[in-house]
Design a protein around this motif. Structure first.
Motif, PDB file in Angstrom:
ATOM      1  N   ILE A 195      60.148   0.693   9.853  1.00 40.33           N
ATOM      2  CA  ILE A 195      60.518   0.744   8.438  1.00 40.33           C
ATOM      3  C   ILE A 195      59.653  -0.290   7.746  1.00 40.33           C
ATOM      4  CG2 ILE A 195      62.332   0.314   6.744  1.00 40.33           C
ATOM      5  CD1 ILE A 195      64.394   0.949   8.877  1.00 40.33           C
ATOM      6  N   GLN A 196      58.952   0.112   6.719  1.00 42.82           N
ATOM      7  CA  GLN A 196      58.162  -0.847   5.931  1.00 42.82           C
ATOM      8  C   GLN A 196      58.473  -0.591   4.481  1.00 42.82           C
ATOM      9  OE1 GLN A 196      54.008  -0.428   6.734  1.00 42.82           O
ATOM     10  NE2 GLN A 196      54.115  -1.788   8.509  1.00 42.82           N
ATOM     11  N   GLY A 197      59.280  -1.462   3.882  1.00 39.44           N
ATOM     12  CA  GLY A 197      59.680  -1.202   2.498  1.00 39.44           C
ATOM     13  C   GLY A 197      59.321  -2.365   1.622  1.00 39.44           C
ATOM     14  N   ALA A 198      58.413  -2.143   0.676  1.00 32.90           N
ATOM     15  CA  ALA A 198      57.925  -3.239  -0.159  1.00 32.90           C
ATOM     16  C   ALA A 198      58.249  -2.971  -1.624  1.00 32.90           C
ATOM     17  CB  ALA A 198      56.424  -3.388   0.005  1.00 32.90           C
ATOM     18  N   ALA A 199      58.810  -3.989  -2.265  1.00 32.38           N
ATOM     19  CA  ALA A 199      59.037  -3.917  -3.706  1.00 32.38           C
ATOM     20  C   ALA A 199      57.740  -4.284  -4.398  1.00 32.38           C
ATOM     21  CB  ALA A 199      60.114  -4.915  -4.108  1.00 32.38           C
ATOM     22  N   GLU A 200      57.284  -3.449  -5.314  1.00 32.46           N
ATOM     23  CA  GLU A 200      56.044  -3.804  -6.001  1.00 32.46           C
ATOM     24  C   GLU A 200      56.291  -4.946  -6.983  1.00 32.46           C
ATOM     25  OE1 GLU A 200      52.952  -3.115  -5.241  1.00 32.46           O
ATOM     26  OE2 GLU A 200      53.893  -2.057  -3.572  1.00 32.46           O
ATOM     27  N   GLU A 201      57.311  -4.792  -7.804  1.00 33.43           N
ATOM     28  CA  GLU A 201      57.629  -5.887  -8.735  1.00 33.43           C
ATOM     29  C   GLU A 201      59.112  -6.198  -8.752  1.00 33.43           C
ATOM     30  OE1 GLU A 201      55.992  -5.802 -12.645  1.00 33.43           O
ATOM     31  OE2 GLU A 201      54.141  -4.871 -11.925  1.00 33.43           O
ATOM     32  N   SER A 202      59.943  -5.146  -8.667  1.00 30.30           N
ATOM     33  CA  SER A 202      61.379  -5.386  -8.753  1.00 30.30           C
ATOM     34  C   SER A 202      62.016  -5.229  -7.387  1.00 30.30           C
ATOM     35  CB  SER A 202      62.033  -4.389  -9.721  1.00 30.30           C
ATOM     36  OG  SER A 202      61.099  -3.454 -10.214  1.00 30.30           O
ATOM     37  N   PRO A 203      62.485  -6.327  -6.798  1.00 32.62           N
ATOM     38  CA  PRO A 203      63.199  -6.270  -5.519  1.00 32.62           C
ATOM     39  C   PRO A 203      64.343  -5.245  -5.581  1.00 32.62           C
ATOM     40  CG  PRO A 203      62.664  -8.534  -6.071  1.00 32.62           C
ATOM     41  CD  PRO A 203      62.284  -7.706  -7.259  1.00 32.62           C
ATOM     42  N   TYR A 204      64.706  -4.677  -4.430  1.00 31.71           N
ATOM     43  CA  TYR A 204      65.694  -3.596  -4.396  1.00 31.71           C
ATOM     44  C   TYR A 204      66.951  -4.012  -3.649  1.00 31.71           C
ATOM     45  CZ  TYR A 204      63.306  -2.832   0.101  1.00 31.71           C
ATOM     46  OH  TYR A 204      62.738  -2.994   1.340  1.00 31.71           O
ATOM     47  N   THR A 205      68.044  -3.336  -3.988  1.00 33.42           N
ATOM     48  CA  THR A 205      69.337  -3.719  -3.413  1.00 33.42           C
ATOM     49  C   THR A 205      69.582  -3.013  -2.084  1.00 33.42           C
ATOM     50  OG1 THR A 205      70.485  -1.879  -4.431  1.00 33.42           O
ATOM     51  CG2 THR A 205      70.279  -3.887  -5.758  1.00 33.42           C
ATOM     52  N   ARG A 206      70.636  -3.452  -1.443  1.00 31.86           N
ATOM     53  CA  ARG A 206      71.056  -2.859  -0.177  1.00 31.86           C
ATOM     54  C   ARG A 206      71.429  -1.384  -0.362  1.00 31.86           C
ATOM     55  NH1 ARG A 206      72.836  -4.229   5.029  1.00 31.86           N
ATOM     56  NH2 ARG A 206      72.960  -2.151   5.954  1.00 31.86           N
ATOM     57  N   SER A 207      72.035  -1.077  -1.496  1.00 28.30           N
ATOM     58  CA  SER A 207      72.440   0.311  -1.738  1.00 28.30           C
ATOM     59  C   SER A 207      71.207   1.200  -1.947  1.00 28.30           C
ATOM     60  CB  SER A 207      73.381   0.338  -2.952  1.00 28.30           C
ATOM     61  OG  SER A 207      73.242   1.533  -3.664  1.00 28.30           O
ATOM     62  N   ASP A 208      70.168   0.661  -2.609  1.00 28.25           N
ATOM     63  CA  ASP A 208      68.914   1.415  -2.741  1.00 28.25           C
ATOM     64  C   ASP A 208      68.354   1.733  -1.351  1.00 28.25           C
ATOM     65  OD1 ASP A 208      68.815   1.253  -5.550  1.00 28.25           O
ATOM     66  OD2 ASP A 208      67.712  -0.655  -5.509  1.00 28.25           O
ATOM     67  N   LEU A 209      68.378   0.727  -0.499  1.00 29.42           N
ATOM     68  CA  LEU A 209      67.849   0.907   0.849  1.00 29.42           C
ATOM     69  C   LEU A 209      68.564   2.048   1.562  1.00 29.42           C
ATOM     70  CD1 LEU A 209      66.168  -0.045   3.307  1.00 29.42           C
ATOM     71  CD2 LEU A 209      68.019  -1.640   3.837  1.00 29.42           C
ATOM     72  N   ASP A 210      69.891   2.052   1.487  1.00 27.49           N
ATOM     73  CA  ASP A 210      70.655   3.082   2.193  1.00 27.49           C
ATOM     74  C   ASP A 210      70.278   4.468   1.700  1.00 27.49           C
ATOM     75  OD1 ASP A 210      71.865   1.105   3.631  1.00 27.49           O
ATOM     76  OD2 ASP A 210      73.702   1.053   2.423  1.00 27.49           O
ATOM     77  N   LYS A 211      70.171   4.613   0.379  1.00 27.10           N
ATOM     78  CA  LYS A 211      69.851   5.948  -0.146  1.00 27.10           C
ATOM     79  C   LYS A 211      68.440   6.381   0.255  1.00 27.10           C
ATOM     80  CE  LYS A 211      73.319   5.972  -3.644  1.00 27.10           C
ATOM     81  NZ  LYS A 211      73.583   4.799  -4.532  1.00 27.10           N
ATOM     82  N   MET A 212      67.507   5.464   0.250  1.00 26.98           N
ATOM     83  CA  MET A 212      66.143   5.844   0.637  1.00 26.98           C
ATOM     84  C   MET A 212      66.071   6.261   2.109  1.00 26.98           C
ATOM     85  SD  MET A 212      63.608   3.297  -1.473  1.00 26.98           S
ATOM     86  CE  MET A 212      64.442   1.770  -1.043  1.00 26.98           C
ATOM     87  N   LEU A 213      66.831   5.554   2.956  1.00 28.39           N
ATOM     88  CA  LEU A 213      66.770   5.890   4.382  1.00 28.39           C
ATOM     89  C   LEU A 213      67.341   7.277   4.662  1.00 28.39           C
ATOM     90  CD1 LEU A 213      67.610   2.450   6.046  1.00 28.39           C
ATOM     91  CD2 LEU A 213      65.389   3.583   5.871  1.00 28.39           C
ATOM     92  N   GLU A 214      68.403   7.661   3.918  1.00 27.89           N
ATOM     93  CA  GLU A 214      68.964   9.013   4.086  1.00 27.89           C
ATOM     94  C   GLU A 214      67.927  10.081   3.734  1.00 27.89           C
ATOM     95  OE1 GLU A 214      72.639   9.332   1.758  1.00 27.89           O
ATOM     96  OE2 GLU A 214      73.148   7.395   2.714  1.00 27.89           O
ATOM     97  N   LEU A 215      67.273   9.851   2.606  1.00 31.37           N
ATOM     98  CA  LEU A 215      66.253  10.800   2.150  1.00 31.37           C
ATOM     99  C   LEU A 215      65.136  10.923   3.194  1.00 31.37           C
ATOM    100  CD1 LEU A 215      66.232  12.327  -0.518  1.00 31.37           C
ATOM    101  CD2 LEU A 215      64.921  10.465  -1.524  1.00 31.37           C
ATOM    102  N   ALA A 216      64.710   9.782   3.720  1.00 25.97           N
ATOM    103  CA  ALA A 216      63.629   9.776   4.708  1.00 25.97           C
ATOM    104  C   ALA A 216      64.039  10.568   5.948  1.00 25.97           C
ATOM    105  CB  ALA A 216      63.281   8.342   5.092  1.00 25.97           C
TER     106      ALA A 216
END
Lengths: 242, 242, 242, 242, 242, 242
Positions: B203-224
């Motif tokens: 998993i390599q997840g980088a915020a370009e400018e705005s750091p992301y929350t734990r809930s964002d992470l969960d939703k992205m992983l489901e999609l992936a």
């Protein structure tokens, strides 16, 4: 000018942290960052101008360089200068450090100015890239103070504190802040960069041989979050803010 | 020899996938991998011998190289050979591809033999590193078949299927399999490499400018996870296994 | 968009030719050139500006780059980027391609503009340098059309069609358009670049071990001339001009 | 030890030739080759061993290196060592010299031994590559004599004399042995390498802007043949064979 | 145009010196410098402009480059261009030559102009760095004359004559102007650069294995002073000043 | 483990010296050497084997590397690894350090073993090359102790103590141990390396603009000798020998 956190041998605790400011005299920010036996000189240097790709964009830049002293490691490491180029590992690490610190600074509040974060590892016992971010942030903080005092910038471009640590799975156990020996035998190795408000800047989690489950991921992220709050406390104590 | 998946313009769907095997004639595995407008020639080459650091260890090795053709991009990209070295980005990508594919192959079942995965991007419209892993796996599969048929290895060293995709947050929306335009404006950009059994390799997840929350992470992983299952289906159809 | 010429196994005939235009989407001209099993992606890219040595001369420039994909060859070829420099052979080939195409374009009718011809060999079975010229000309033609349509240039700077092929002496026989196996065992190997009007742009004829007579030279040049007229026909069919 | 040919300003004649043997004392063959104002130190060095790709093949090798002294030219030329690499032109020239001299030596009669031909231009007034071949052959001849005398080889591996010159079309006139000024304004520039028996080792004829006809080619080759016979006479006089 | 000093085999004498001006035709100063069997082509080239670090300082610059022809030495030396970089020894020597000649020229009297001193060793028998300084000074002198005649500078920027030689201890004997064989077996090797008025520009004295006493130093410096006065005489004779 | 010498602002005195042993944990010898504000990490690493040119000679080798941390200097210095090569200055310094320390060690008593002396400057205020020698000797001493204790060598290969310092002429005054500011304005700058018994290993004295007389030389050497005896005392105190 120095913050320590008492040592604790439990694998779910941080190793002892020590952040010594003003380590060398020329840099605008200069920190000796130690976590366990890992020791890194982190400096922040402020220069006028920005790289070619940003000229005329009316914004600043922050970039990082990372290097191991040859005998920072168990066996002597050949210098990048002797090979004539930096290894892939070095380039990957300096890109991570730069990206992480840029996420907490408002580049548009810096005019056309570049901050160099140099991380020179003098003793490497695991976690050098995350310690570079944690120590590099303190050097950056001091260089921003310098720019404020000199009137180089009118408002503070820093948005939040940030720190980083590693977590992993070693012998089926979750481990925080891995030393070299733990890192070498880890099944999973994850670097986490977070802000003080608990948001992720970067997660990099790689399975060495055995891929990991979603539940493993959740447990590692909790551990990382605790560790990073401890590191941000250490940064603030070193900066005499608490 | 080709698998397609019908196009769908919804941002939470994969772009159309096309995997064409036997693209060139000399390599032991040779695939033209397309996802949307991203097109990559992935070849697998089997060579005797292993790199210096593994000699005498009685195991094999897998390594990857990645390159953009100069006019695979909107504006012409200077060749690495003209600069005399590979960029940090290139090195970081080829390390990721190599690490990901090594996680699903039993190097000890290969004797002292090296598999080179070459990923040459002929058209780049985002997601080239993840498409390199997905297409590279199919080329690897064919080269393993070749080794089995030739009696070079006695048992199949592949442990599981693997594929990779990107997810991100664009304009506050979760997006799967980002094209170049989406990637350029993404607030968060995450690459996920998973196995068929649903475990994470990277998993390599980088915020370009705005750091992301734990809930964002969960939703992205489901999609992936959904996307990767779709890609593994496409791999299997290309390999005529389903 | 595609021109073919039926295959013929006689050694004094061209191998089957196939010229596929519009192969990738970003380049101003993009061609997949095949002659026998040799396959090359030729792109033409138009950029503003000229190299340093021509600044202020009020003329354009055309330059070529040539590269083999690692597994375009029987055994894997090391990337120039991994070695850090291009081989002598590569540099010699790209100088030949550039010189040949510059001979049929009026650089003074292009203003200060550079056309890059990139020739990336995806499968190499002999004759890659001459096929790069033949295919590169078609990509160049399309990029010139683009410049005319966009009003970038007011008059067509192309002066004539050009194509190239190889001839040689193999086992005391004259051979046209040598494949790799023929080339490897040739006593004489000659590359000929000609214009549609039958003039020479370049002749490069090297004896590998046995020097050749004047009469050999004459016979090889006749064979080359026939072949090149066939290639120019194929270029015109691909461009839908005949 | 020196052969001269009287000067003649007719453009279809050779420039004055001077071949001075024994120019430096360490090399097995060492020649100062002059043609007009072009002056080149050509040395031949005999070393045990062959390059990697020939090991165990039980044959020898001959290779050439070519370099301009910085102030051999009208304006100072930057050293290859300062740029960190040789230009394409340099590599092309040294490949030509090596190929040409290998065509007249029986590599199998040399055992595993390498002859280096170094051509260092101290004054460049056109025709440096062909003068390097002509002078290099004499240095080679002397180094072969040395090997015979020392009993390093038992039979003479040289098969024939060879020399080279340039021909071209300047202002619609055929010109032999072009000086720099003629070369700069030539429409066609051709280098010809021939053996004493009148066979071609290499023809390289490039049109700078105006492609040339078959009849032009014939006339240039006749002129070259005459010139080369004159150069071989000069080689023999220098070697005191006539 | 040539100055010689009769040979003398006494180890406390200079080897025979020969300074031949006008050796090549393009350089503003061009000298073939010989001392014993050491032979070096020294040229001085005048260019407009100064290096980046001096722009706008309204002064000139003098810099030196040094190189060995591959077969100037007993065994063939690999070219710097083949290695892609200059050795430490080469860089150290060219820094010494540049520093020494800058000490006798008034850079402020040259405007923004650079003099390149190129020292190309064609035969190396010890003392190449000091002979480069001695011969380089004569080339420099001629290039200054050229600048005066052309009206490029209005007043002569040269302050004094300078020359250099080596001294050492070989088999417990003091030796002047060491040849290669003496240098190889010397216990102490010292290079001395002096002006005509007897002042030191540079002393570099290194013990190979046995450190040397103060009394050794004194004796070597006396010997060097005598030698340098002899060399300055030879420079003046070559320049037809005496 | 630490030796200091009280500060003294007189220009003919040494700056305060501090030698801290055991500075990092992996190297066989590791010293933080300070003289005034100049601070250098000197490590000694023992490795099996010798460089190519010594194989089979049955002796050891000692070599040095030197590097400035980017922000050891007033303005940030670009890393050698970023430029892809070391500057001439760096190479010259590391050759000096290696040569000086080899003069006091019996290489034949070390078998085929290499000692690397790494000198990494963390703060540069003049005299870094001489402080590298002085501190490097202490690291070397500790690494020799390690080899003795481990039974790697049977007898102590060190022959004598050695240290180094700089002397110069600043504003017509003789100065010992120049700081950066003094060094920048010095007319003459001389580095002296001596043994405990008062013999010279190396003298390097360069006039920046004004050549110096014999009497200047004598006075500078006296000053240097005093300084070096003081430094050898400091080495011995740090090693707890006095």
């Amino acid at each position: 000018m120095t913050a320590s956190q008492s040592s604790n041998s439990d694998s779910r605790d941080l190793r002892p942290v020590r952040i010594e400011r003003g380590y060398t005299k020329y840099a605008e920010g200069s920190v000796l960052m130690s976590t366990g036996d890992t020791k890194i000189i982190c400096t922040a240097s402020v220069e006028d101008g920005v790289p070619y790709f940003l000229r005329g964009e009316d914004q600043g830049w922050l970039t990082a360089e990372y290097s191991l002293l040859p005998r920072s490691t168990q066996d002597r490491t050949t210098r990048a200068a002797a090979r004539g180029k930096r290894s892939g590992r070095t380039r990957e690490i300096q890109r991570l450090i730069g990206r992480s610190l840029r996420a907490v600074i408002d580049l548009e509040a810096m005019d056309e100015r570049t901050i160099w974060i140099d991380c020179d590892v003098i003793q490497a016992d695991g976690g050098t890239r995350t310690a570079s971010i944690t120590g590099g942030f303190v050097a950056l903080y001091d260089s921003v103070d310098y720019m404020m005092e000199e009137g180089i910038v009118s408002e503070n471009p820093l948005k939040e504190f940030t720190a980083a640590t590693s977590v992993g799975i070693v012998d089926e156990d979750y481990v925080l802040d891995l030393c070299y020996e733990e890192d070498s035998s880890a099944d999973v190795d994850m670097n986490v960069v977070m802000t003080e408000s608990g948001k992720f800047i970067e997660i990099q989690g790689a399975a060495e041989e055995s891929p990991y489950t979603r539940s493993d991921l959740d447990k590692m992220l909790e551990l990382a979050e605790d560790g990073i709050q401890g590191l941000i406390d250490a940064q603030k104590r070193a900066l005499e803010l608490i």
